[in-house]
Design a protein around this motif. Sequence first.
Motif, PDB file in Angstrom:
ATOM      1  N   SER A  58       0.831  -1.209   0.000  1.00 17.31           N
ATOM      2  CA  SER A  58       0.000   0.000   0.000  1.00 17.31           C
ATOM      3  C   SER A  58       0.863   1.256   0.000  1.00 17.31           C
ATOM      4  CB  SER A  58      -0.937  -0.003   1.209  1.00 17.31           C
ATOM      5  OG  SER A  58      -0.181  -0.039   2.418  1.00 17.31           O
ATOM      6  N   ILE A  59       1.960   1.232   0.753  1.00 13.03           N
ATOM      7  CA  ILE A  59       2.859   2.385   0.805  1.00 13.03           C
ATOM      8  C   ILE A  59       3.578   2.535  -0.530  1.00 13.03           C
ATOM      9  CG2 ILE A  59       4.849   3.400   1.976  1.00 13.03           C
ATOM     10  CD1 ILE A  59       4.039   1.734   4.462  1.00 13.03           C
ATOM     11  N   ASN A  60       4.045   1.425  -1.064  1.00 12.73           N
ATOM     12  CA  ASN A  60       4.724   1.449  -2.365  1.00 12.73           C
ATOM     13  C   ASN A  60       3.807   1.999  -3.450  1.00 12.73           C
ATOM     14  OD1 ASN A  60       6.929   0.854  -4.130  1.00 12.73           O
ATOM     15  ND2 ASN A  60       5.940  -1.062  -4.717  1.00 12.73           N
ATOM     16  N   ASP A  61       2.550   1.547  -3.448  1.00 13.17           N
ATOM     17  CA  ASP A  61       1.591   2.010  -4.456  1.00 13.17           C
ATOM     18  C   ASP A  61       1.357   3.513  -4.339  1.00 13.17           C
ATOM     19  OD1 ASP A  61       1.349  -0.575  -5.382  1.00 13.17           O
ATOM     20  OD2 ASP A  61      -0.565  -0.960  -4.373  1.00 13.17           O
ATOM     21  N   LEU A  62       1.194   3.991  -3.111  1.00 11.56           N
ATOM     22  CA  LEU A  62       0.950   5.427  -2.921  1.00 11.56           C
ATOM     23  C   LEU A  62       2.153   6.245  -3.397  1.00 11.56           C
ATOM     24  CD1 LEU A  62      -0.861   7.050   0.040  1.00 11.56           C
ATOM     25  CD2 LEU A  62       1.177   8.113  -0.876  1.00 11.56           C
TER      26      LEU A  62
END
Length: 222
Positions: free
Chosen positions: A97-101
């Motif tokens: 989720s952090i990588n995607d953001l």
Amino acid sequence: MSGHPELIVMLTHNDQTVPNAREVFEACKDAKARFWGFKEEPLPLDEMKRLYARMRECGKTTFLEVVCYTEEEGLAGARMAAECGVDVLMGTMYADSINDLCRENGIKYMPFVGRITGRPSVLEGSLDEMIAQANEALAKGVYGFDLLGYRYTGDAAALNKAFVAAVDAPVCLAGSINGYQRLDEVKDAAPWSFTIGGAFFEDRFDGSFAEQIDKVCDYMAR
């Protein structure tokens, strides 16, 4: 790249952003460091946004280091990085989720590796575990890694050198670089970058904040 490890000046002490970070930056903006950042606590978000905007006006590459270990906290830190428009998010434990953001907002993501607790942070884990973590995250498109080498419970210099050699990505050695012996070890490990914050506030390199920055930049360029 410059051919030697780049200093990231962190306006932090004991893993917290100093309250007068803006004033320190203004006094030192003409020093030789190109990379500048601070932590996600405790400045108000609006103050963080103004300081990052000022850093960009001065031509700096900007970093936010988020010292947290859960996905929920890391995602909150990544949202903060996006609101502030920083170039690089350091810290957090890797999460999709952090990588995607970060990817959606054009932010380079450099998560922690290893097992980390506390604030100031303590790093545990084996080299093999950290390399495996790194390779899994690289396969998902992260930019590089935030290695808290001098917070390690084992042989920090050996870990730093071996991790940098084994991982085909930018590595930042972050935390507790507080003298010329460690600068020599950083040179030997040859990471992409390294952070200094507290040591400047403690006058470990002897001089004004700006003078210490220039001393370290000059030393690393030799």
